[in-house]
Write an enzyme that holds these catalytic residues in place. Structure first.
Site, PDB file in Angstrom:
ATOM      1  N   GLU A   2      -3.447   4.244   1.416  1.00  0.00           N
ATOM      2  CA  GLU A   2      -2.405   3.211   1.457  1.00  0.00           C
ATOM      3  C   GLU A   2      -1.838   3.019   2.862  1.00  0.00           C
ATOM      4  OE1 GLU A   2       0.255   3.813  -2.115  1.00  0.00           O
ATOM      5  OE2 GLU A   2      -1.135   5.469  -2.369  1.00  0.00           O
ATOM      6  N   GLY A   9       6.881   0.255  -2.128  1.00  0.00           N
ATOM      7  CA  GLY A   9       6.494  -0.579  -0.998  1.00  0.00           C
ATOM      8  C   GLY A   9       7.672  -1.359  -0.452  1.00  0.00           C
ATOM      9  N   SER A  63      -0.316   4.285  -5.652  1.00  0.00           N
ATOM     10  CA  SER A  63      -0.519   2.843  -5.665  1.00  0.00           C
ATOM     11  C   SER A  63      -1.611   2.474  -6.644  1.00  0.00           C
ATOM     12  CB  SER A  63      -0.849   2.354  -4.251  1.00  0.00           C
ATOM     13  OG  SER A  63      -0.829   0.953  -4.174  1.00  0.00           O
ATOM     14  N   ASN A  85       7.504   5.612  -8.788  1.00  0.00           N
ATOM     15  CA  ASN A  85       7.194   5.665  -7.362  1.00  0.00           C
ATOM     16  C   ASN A  85       8.462   6.044  -6.602  1.00  0.00           C
ATOM     17  OD1 ASN A  85       4.341   4.399  -7.235  1.00  0.00           O
ATOM     18  ND2 ASN A  85       5.491   2.982  -8.499  1.00  0.00           N
TER      19      ASN A  85
END
Length: 320
Positions: free
Chosen positions: A21, A285, A153, A281
């Protein structure tokens, strides 16, 4: 934190790295650095943890705080947090233990279950373990998802429609780690819920519904995740008020059960019986097209730059 205090601080934004990522992380780091500068932090520098100079710089230069924008291995799994803790450098986000717990999807599911958070039926496999396809199908059904158990991800995830597709999906998932998770395919609406924690308290952000307008998109994979996200993010999610509130409650419950700090984002499938959690998560992001900043834009009282500043403030407070 007053603006003059921010201007005197030196912030290292950690991004890049060597995980799958990497490119997303670099974009997240650049976005976070710009936001911190907007919030009044004058000395903000993005450090790529994959660069040979990183260790020397992080260990010898005077950093007041590290803003972690690393995704995947060495970022969300507690590795970088352990290094920063050893160096006594305050850092944003979750601690070593919380990061490692959330990163290991098998372990996270045990935590969810203990906390009373609904989970999907699944089975974990380690590399080189015997693969019994019939046993897997008996456990999760012929239609399932196969994914790395320690990846944050959409890399390595496959949707399987029958037993014949399982071997290839398993092989692909193992390319991204030594442990994989195979879970039943749940029918329903895919949603995600961000959590934002400050010194004043904790709150859930608006619920996002993931919509598939691209023809042939089977699930929220990389082919649709970062391409024109306005077409696939519906905010607020078009689900019942009961499920909306329940999803927000469960996102906060997952954040607390795992011991997360600052921010997190949990993904769910809203089934006929309500939301079922998929994963959490700990470093969502932060790109322009990412879900977490999109949720912030749909609140009445939050802006991305001040959210980033609040994460720095929380990190400094935790280090007192």
């Amino acid at each position: 934190m007053k603006r003059e205090e921010r201007s005197a601080m030196r912030v290292a934004v950690l991004a890049g790295g060597r995980s799958s990522e990497r490119e997303i992380s670099l974009a997240s780091g650049a976005n976070a650095a710009a936001a911190l500068s907007e919030a009044g932090f004058v000395s903000v520098e993005v450090l790529d943890t994959a660069e040979s100079s990183f260790i020397k710089r992080i260990t010898t230069e005077p950093w007041d705080v590290a803003f972690i924008a690393l995704h995947g291995a060495d970022g969300e799994d507690g590795v970088i947090q352990g290094l920063l803790s050893f160096l006594h450098i305050p850092y944003t986000g979750s601690t070593v233990l919380a990061s490692a717990s959330a990163s290991d999807k098998e372990l996270a599911k045990l935590v969810y279950k203990q906390a009373g958070i609904p989970i999907a039926t699944g089975i974990a496999l380690k590399h080189h373990e015997p693969i019994d396809l019939e046993r897997i199908v008996q456990c999760v059904g012929p239609e399932c998802f196969v994914k790395p158990a320690e990846n944050g991800s959409s890399f390595g995830i496959s949707m399987v429609r029958n037993q014949n597709e399982l071997p290839q999906a398993i092989e692909r998932a193992f390319e991204y780690g030594n442990k994989i998770l195979i879970e039943q395919r749940l029918c329903g609406t895919e949603i995600t819920v961000g959590v934002f924690e400050t010194l004043e308290g904790i709150r859930a952000l608006p619920v996002v519904e993931v919509c598939f307008q691209n023809e042939g998109a089977a699930f929220y994979d990389l082919s649709v995740k970062y391409i024109d996200p306005a077409k696939i993010h519906r905010i607020p999610a078009q689900i019942s008020e009961e499920n909306y509130q329940r999803a927000q409650e469960l996102a906060i419950a997952a954040h607390r059960a795992l011991g997360c700090s600052g921010i997190s984002r949990s993904d769910f499938i809203v089934t006929e019986t309500g939301p079922v959690i998929l994963e959490t998560n700990t470093i969502p992001g932060m790109t322009d097209g990412s879900l977490y900043p999109d949720e912030i834009r749909h609140t009445d009282d939050l802006v991305f730059s001040e959210v980033c500043a609040a994460l720095v403030e929380l990190a400094l407070h935790r280090n007192k």
